[in-house]
Design a protein around this motif. Structure first.
Motif, PDB file in Angstrom:
ATOM      1  N   LEU A  81      39.792  45.865  35.292  1.00 22.39           N
ATOM      2  CA  LEU A  81      39.953  46.391  36.648  1.00 22.39           C
ATOM      3  C   LEU A  81      38.980  45.685  37.588  1.00 22.39           C
ATOM      4  N   VAL A  82      39.460  45.411  38.780  1.00 24.26           N
ATOM      5  CA  VAL A  82      38.588  44.825  39.799  1.00 24.26           C
ATOM      6  C   VAL A  82      38.725  45.644  41.086  1.00 24.26           C
ATOM      7  N   ASN A  83      37.861  45.339  42.046  1.00 19.46           N
ATOM      8  CA  ASN A  83      37.790  46.233  43.202  1.00 19.46           C
ATOM      9  C   ASN A  83      38.739  45.913  44.367  1.00 19.46           C
ATOM     10  N   SER A  84      39.524  44.838  44.259  1.00 19.73           N
ATOM     11  CA  SER A  84      40.530  44.581  45.301  1.00 19.73           C
ATOM     12  C   SER A  84      41.519  43.530  44.799  1.00 19.73           C
ATOM     13  N   GLN A  85      42.638  43.423  45.478  1.00 19.08           N
ATOM     14  CA  GLN A  85      43.603  42.366  45.164  1.00 19.08           C
ATOM     15  C   GLN A  85      42.940  41.013  45.367  1.00 19.08           C
ATOM     16  N   PHE A  86      42.118  40.982  46.392  1.00 17.47           N
ATOM     17  CA  PHE A  86      41.433  39.739  46.708  1.00 17.47           C
ATOM     18  C   PHE A  86      40.550  39.302  45.536  1.00 17.47           C
ATOM     19  N   THR A  87      39.798  40.241  44.988  1.00 19.37           N
ATOM     20  CA  THR A  87      38.956  39.928  43.842  1.00 19.37           C
ATOM     21  C   THR A  87      39.809  39.527  42.641  1.00 19.37           C
ATOM     22  N   ALA A  88      40.937  40.187  42.488  1.00 19.41           N
ATOM     23  CA  ALA A  88      41.830  39.837  41.376  1.00 19.41           C
ATOM     24  C   ALA A  88      42.246  38.373  41.485  1.00 19.41           C
ATOM     25  N   ALA A  89      42.548  37.942  42.697  1.00 22.30           N
ATOM     26  CA  ALA A  89      42.953  36.550  42.901  1.00 22.30           C
ATOM     27  C   ALA A  89      41.788  35.610  42.586  1.00 22.30           C
ATOM     28  N   VAL A  90      40.600  35.979  43.028  1.00 24.81           N
ATOM     29  CA  VAL A  90      39.429  35.152  42.749  1.00 24.81           C
ATOM     30  C   VAL A  90      39.150  35.101  41.249  1.00 24.81           C
ATOM     31  N   PHE A  91      39.320  36.220  40.607  1.00 21.88           N
ATOM     32  CA  PHE A  91      39.120  36.321  39.164  1.00 21.88           C
ATOM     33  C   PHE A  91      40.042  35.336  38.435  1.00 21.88           C
ATOM     34  N   LYS A  92      41.303  35.346  38.824  1.00 16.43           N
ATOM     35  CA  LYS A  92      42.268  34.469  38.155  1.00 16.43           C
ATOM     36  C   LYS A  92      41.967  32.994  38.410  1.00 16.43           C
ATOM     37  N   GLU A  93      41.516  32.752  39.626  1.00 16.97           N
ATOM     38  CA  GLU A  93      41.171  31.386  40.004  1.00 16.97           C
ATOM     39  C   GLU A  93      39.935  30.900  39.235  1.00 16.97           C
ATOM     40  N   THR A  94      39.017  31.818  39.036  1.00 14.99           N
ATOM     41  CA  THR A  94      37.735  31.449  38.426  1.00 14.99           C
ATOM     42  C   THR A  94      37.832  31.323  36.914  1.00 14.99           C
ATOM     43  N   PHE A  95      38.538  32.272  36.302  1.00 17.24           N
ATOM     44  CA  PHE A  95      38.602  32.276  34.843  1.00 17.24           C
ATOM     45  C   PHE A  95      39.963  31.794  34.367  1.00 17.24           C
ATOM     46  N   LYS A  96      40.121  30.499  34.421  1.00 18.86           N
ATOM     47  CA  LYS A  96      41.426  29.940  34.062  1.00 18.86           C
ATOM     48  C   LYS A  96      41.761  30.229  32.607  1.00 18.86           C
ATOM     49  N   SER A  97      40.724  30.356  31.775  1.00 13.83           N
ATOM     50  CA  SER A  97      40.967  30.594  30.355  1.00 13.83           C
ATOM     51  C   SER A  97      41.523  31.994  30.105  1.00 13.83           C
ATOM     52  N   LEU A  98      41.422  32.854  31.097  1.00  5.51           N
ATOM     53  CA  LEU A  98      41.941  34.211  30.934  1.00  5.51           C
ATOM     54  C   LEU A  98      43.210  34.414  31.741  1.00  5.51           C
ATOM     55  N   SER A  99      43.962  33.326  31.871  1.00  9.28           N
ATOM     56  CA  SER A  99      45.122  33.407  32.757  1.00  9.28           C
ATOM     57  C   SER A  99      46.173  34.394  32.253  1.00  9.28           C
ATOM     58  N   HIS A 100      46.084  34.771  30.981  1.00 10.58           N
ATOM     59  CA  HIS A 100      47.043  35.752  30.467  1.00 10.58           C
ATOM     60  C   HIS A 100      46.690  37.172  30.916  1.00 10.58           C
ATOM     61  N   ILE A 101      45.514  37.321  31.490  1.00  8.60           N
ATOM     62  CA  ILE A 101      45.115  38.661  31.934  1.00  8.60           C
ATOM     63  C   ILE A 101      45.334  38.803  33.441  1.00  8.60           C
ATOM     64  N   ASP A 102      46.034  39.851  33.818  1.00  5.61           N
ATOM     65  CA  ASP A 102      46.183  40.173  35.232  1.00  5.61           C
ATOM     66  C   ASP A 102      45.311  41.381  35.535  1.00  5.61           C
ATOM     67  N   PRO A 103      44.202  41.159  36.216  1.00  5.44           N
ATOM     68  CA  PRO A 103      43.360  42.332  36.476  1.00  5.44           C
ATOM     69  C   PRO A 103      44.104  43.357  37.341  1.00  5.44           C
ATOM     70  N   ASP A 104      43.896  44.612  37.042  1.00  4.20           N
ATOM     71  CA  ASP A 104      44.447  45.682  37.884  1.00  4.20           C
ATOM     72  C   ASP A 104      43.399  46.053  38.920  1.00  4.20           C
ATOM     73  N   VAL A 105      43.863  46.694  39.971  1.00  2.00           N
ATOM     74  CA  VAL A 105      42.948  47.022  41.061  1.00  2.00           C
ATOM     75  C   VAL A 105      42.572  48.502  41.041  1.00  2.00           C
ATOM     76  N   LEU A 106      41.293  48.740  41.051  1.00  2.00           N
ATOM     77  CA  LEU A 106      40.768  50.099  41.228  1.00  2.00           C
ATOM     78  C   LEU A 106      39.819  50.035  42.418  1.00  2.00           C
ATOM     79  N   TYR A 107      40.261  50.562  43.545  1.00  2.00           N
ATOM     80  CA  TYR A 107      39.431  50.466  44.746  1.00  2.00           C
ATOM     81  C   TYR A 107      38.187  51.326  44.617  1.00  2.00           C
ATOM     82  N   PRO A 108      37.078  50.839  45.149  1.00  2.00           N
ATOM     83  CA  PRO A 108      35.881  51.679  45.177  1.00  2.00           C
ATOM     84  C   PRO A 108      36.159  52.912  46.042  1.00  2.00           C
TER      85      PRO A 108
END
Ligand SMILES: *[C@@H]1O[C@H](CO)[C@@H](O)[C@H](O)[C@H]1NC(C)=O
Ligand SMILES: *[C@@H]1O[C@H](CO)[C@@H](O)[C@H](O)[C@H]1NC(C)=O
Length: 323
Positions: A81-108
């Motif tokens: 879980l990450v804190n925004s869609q925006f962070t989810a996009a950054v996460f995917k961009e940053t951790f290419k090795s985890l491209s099979h994981i789609d973080p879900d969003v849990l807003y603060p």
């Protein structure tokens, strides 16, 4: 650790089937994995404070847990879980090795109790007499927060208003400030200089650091908040403002795209002084707009960003994991 406290309230979380890990400011696995085969839920909660150098910081912050995920959890039904869609996009961009994981969003969430319990005070010592349209910027004294955008918007606004309206406008630049932090000190001086050069001295008050009570009082009294940083991961200030029934004018990127409902609880604008000043002008020309948008803002926070909304959403992710 308010987050954990909230989580404690949710009975499911401590069921037998999985463990909860939260990352708060550093990679601290809060509960150690007792056995393999348990489900693991990571909440990568980014403290905005630490997000100066986004990618490198993300990598550093998550290196240990990411290695850990890769090492121990391949093939397991993990939930990140990450804190925004925006962070989810950054996460995917940053951790290419985890491209099979789609973080879900849990807003603060916003702890609304702390806002409800404060009686706003008068701002007489911060605002000159006769001011009617109070604009507020809340952000630390850092260059990446783009506070100059608020000042430049003010210059633009001056050109758009009658002198009578202009005389009733005042901007408060409030922000965290630590005199041991060189950037804070330098940037404050830069902003002060800019105010002098633009002849805005009578129209701007700088407030370096403030109490919660002051913040709540400011939000209570102002016409709108100017939220100037681009690409914020989430940004808690817009939530605080909306809860205090104060509309927000923010840059149209990052977290505010998700927290602010454009034209309903505020305005999302290009990060340029002309667009910001046009949005501010709407509140001056149409004074009822503040009240309407303010009510919508509070409703939005209660619906989407309250502790209850947080718990409910987390509960949903947890149950999904258990299926
Ligand atoms: C919310 O704020 C209130 C009042 O400041 C405090 O007593 C309470 O512990 C806070 N709740 C959480 C979950 O942090
Ligand atoms: C900061 O604001 C200025 C206008 O004051 C704008 O030109 C610039 O693009 C903004 N920076 C970012 C990163 O958005």
């Amino acid at each position: 650790m308010p987050l954990l406290k909230l989580v404690h309230d949710s009975p499911l979380v401590f069921g037998e089937k999985f463990k909860l890990f939260t990352l708060v400011s550093a990679c601290i696995p809060v509960f150690r994995l007792a056995r393999r085969r348990k489900k693991i839920l990571f909440y990568c909660h980014f403290p905005d404070l630490l997000l100066t150098k986004r990618e490198s910081f993300l990598k550093r912050l998550y290196r240990a847990p990411i290695d850990w995920i890769e090492e121990y959890t391949t093939g397991m039904a993990d939930c990140i879980l990450v804190n925004s869609q925006f962070t989810a996009a950054v996460f995917k961009e940053t951790f290419k090795s985890l491209s099979h994981i789609d973080p879900d969003v849990l807003y603060p969430s916003l702890n609304v109790t702390s806002f409800d319990s404060v009686v706003p005070e008068k701002l007489d010592d911060l605002v000159p007499k006769g001011k009617k349209f109070l604009l507020l910027s809340i952000n630390r004294y850092e260059r990446k927060k783009n506070l100059t955008l608020a000042l430049e918007a003010l210059v633009q606004l001056r050109g758009r208003l009658t002198s009578q309206d202009w005389e009733r406008v005042h901007l408060i630049v409030a922000g965290g400030y630590d005199e041991r932090v060189l950037e804070n000190v330098e940037h404050y001086q830069e902003l002060k200089k800019m105010v002098q050069q633009s002849n805005l001295g009578q129209y701007v008050t700088f407030l370096r650091s403030f109490s919660d009570k002051q913040k709540i009082s400011l939000l209570h009294s102002c016409t709108c908040v100017l939220y100037t940083p681009s690409n914020e991961h989430f940004g808690i200030v817009p939530l605080e403002a909306m809860y205090m029934q104060c509309p927000v004018i923010a840059v149209n990127s990052g977290g505010p795209l998700e927290s602010i409902d454009h034209s309903v609880t505020g305005f999302l604008c290009e990060p340029d002084p002309v667009h910001f000043s046009e949005a501010i002008e709407k509140f001056i020309r149409e004074p009822s707009l503040k009240a309407t948008m303010g009510l919508a803002g509070r409703a939005r926070v209660k619906e989407k960003f309250s502790p209850e909304a947080f718990t409910e959403q987390l509960y949903r992710y947890v149950t999904k994991l258990l299926v």
